[in-house]
Design a protein around this motif. Structure first.
Motif, short mmCIF file in Angstrom:
data_model
loop_
_atom_site.label_atom_id
_atom_site.label_comp_id
_atom_site.label_asym_id
_atom_site.label_seq_id
_atom_site.Cartn_x
_atom_site.Cartn_y
_atom_site.Cartn_z
N GLN A 121 45.55 41.66 33.22
CA GLN A 121 44.37 41.62 34.07
C GLN A 121 43.67 40.27 33.87
O GLN A 121 44.09 39.45 33.05
N ALA A 144 46.37 42.46 37.59
CA ALA A 144 46.11 41.61 38.76
C ALA A 144 46.98 40.36 38.79
O ALA A 144 47.24 39.80 39.86
N THR A 173 33.26 41.03 30.58
CA THR A 173 33.22 42.48 30.55
C THR A 173 31.81 42.95 30.21
O THR A 173 31.15 42.35 29.35
N LYS A 224 33.91 43.26 34.91
CA LYS A 224 34.29 44.67 34.98
C LYS A 224 33.41 45.52 34.06
O LYS A 224 32.95 45.07 33.01
N ASP A 261 31.62 43.41 40.55
CA ASP A 261 32.76 43.76 39.69
C ASP A 261 34.07 43.89 40.42
O ASP A 261 35.07 44.28 39.85
N ASN A 262 34.11 43.54 41.70
CA ASN A 262 35.35 43.68 42.43
C ASN A 262 35.51 42.53 43.41
O ASN A 262 35.48 42.71 44.63
N ILE A 263 35.68 41.34 42.85
CA ILE A 263 35.82 40.15 43.69
C ILE A 263 37.13 39.44 43.38
O ILE A 263 37.70 39.60 42.30
N SER A 264 37.59 38.65 44.32
CA SER A 264 38.85 37.92 44.15
C SER A 264 38.65 36.72 43.23
O SER A 264 37.50 36.31 42.99
N TYR A 279 35.25 34.54 42.69
CA TYR A 279 34.71 34.39 41.34
C TYR A 279 34.28 32.94 41.10
O TYR A 279 33.13 32.66 40.71
#
Length: 364
Positions: free
Chosen positions: A14, A46, A198, A227, A253-256, A260
């Motif tokens: 990840q 990822a 995190t 995350k 918390d959910n970006i490419s 980022y």
């Protein structure tokens, strides 16, 4: 000349700092000298789909089915059997274990004729989460201890019985350049303060929240990129956000990867409130993006942050961090000098050093 076969072991690939550093190592090692296999303990990382074709990927299932549990209670070592299958298929002479979280794999060294490398990305706080038997294996079963920074090296070199060396963590500057190639910063009425990592106690997310309260939400926005950990601390932080106590703060918390780095590049300042860091790659990323950094003096940040790229705070209190942040806004920084301050962190040169250790004759 035959290639040396190396199995790298890691959690999931990840986009955490330790996994990204490993990803860069895998792609900088000379494919003419090494045959590379990667063993992952979890699926759906990822970065897996971005691996070069010459890297063979294996999965070590560490979760037991009912049938696995039956075999275990019948005296079979299920994890050993799975490792044995992978080892037989690949034929590695070296195991390279990424992070102390995976130090439990060292117990299987005795079954194979291999050398072992353990890459320590963590500092002392993380060792509290490590079982003592795995910590003992670190000293007894590891042939080469790879330290992610001078800070980690200075602590372990005097007490580690075999070879200990530094492989300084770095960032993939070319990748950041690609992510920002077509990006144009849009003007914003609010000053943007970014942090990332995190969402956990060690990263000081609670300090980030408290610091935001010293700024008007009409003029400032605080954004955390990272995350959510699966623990009670993260749940407390999540509920605090929902309570409305911190109107200037939002979590993404959910970006490419592209988003980022674009978020970081668009910031007026980057703040890292970590209580302990072995290196501090997020600060390095911000500096490369031309964003000045306010960092708590939590260990590794002192190796990176200086007057050419930001401010190192000796005080962890939110009121003091707010004052330091205001003073940071008044300073001027030159992006060329900021990037120059990172010139010693070159992952390609570090991998050349690593190759020399990987090619050494086995330690007897």
């Amino acid at each position: 000349m035959s290639k040396k076969k190396i199995l790298f072991f890691s959690s999931n690939l990840q986009r955490t700092g330790a996994e990204i550093v490993l990803f860069d190592i895998l792609h900088h090692l000379d494919a003419n000298k090494f045959e590379i296999g990667l063993v992952l303990l979890e699926r759906d990382g990822a970065l897996v789909n971005q691996l070069a074709p010459h890297i063979q990927v294996f999965y070590l299932e560490t979760h037991f089915s009912i049938w696995d549990k039956v075999k275990f209670h019948a005296g079979q070592n299920v994890i050993y059997q799975r490792i044995q299958t992978i080892q037989k298929q690949f034929g590695a002479s070296i195991w390279y274990i990424n992070t102390i979280q995976n130090a439990f794999l060292l117990q299987y060294k005795v079954y194979f004729k291999i050398q072992t490398f353990l890459h320590v990305h963590e500092y002392l706080y993380n060792f509290e989460q490590l079982e003592i038997k795995d910590s003992q294996r670190l000293f007894d079963q590891v042939d080469y201890l790879v330290s992610c920074s001078e800070l980690v090296y200075r602590f372990f070199a005097p007490i580690f019985p075999k070879v200990c060396f530094v492989l300084q963590s770095g960032i993939n500057k070319a990748w950041i350049d690609d992510c920002l190639s077509d990006f144009k910063i849009e003007k914003n009425n609010k000053k943007k303060i970014i942090s990332s990592g995190t969402i956990c106690y060690r990263k000081g997310v609670d300090l980030f929240l408290e610091t935001s309260q010293y700024f008007q939400d009409s003029a400032y926005e605080f954004i955390w990129l990272g995350k959510w950990a699966n623990n009670g601390y993260a749940e407390v932080i999540r509920r605090q956000i929902k309570s409305g106590l911190y109107p200037a703060v939002q979590f993404l918390d959910n970006i490419s990867p592209e988003e980022y780095y674009q978020q970081i590049a668009s910031a007026d300042a980057f703040i890292t409130c970590s209580r302990e860091e072995s290196m501090g790659l997020v600060a390095m990323e911000a500096i490369y993006c031309g964003v000045p950094v306010l960092a708590t003096n939590s260990g590794g940040s002192s190796l990176i942050v200086n007057e050419s790229n930001g401010v190192l705070s000796q005080d962890f209190r939110p009121v003091s961090l707010a004052k330091e942040l205001n003073s940071l806004f008044l300073k001027e920084f030159n992006i060329s000098l900021m990037r120059e301050s990172l010139s010693n962190f070159d992952i390609q040169l570090e991998c050349q050093k690593l190759e020399s250790y990987l090619l050494q004759e086995p330690i007897l």
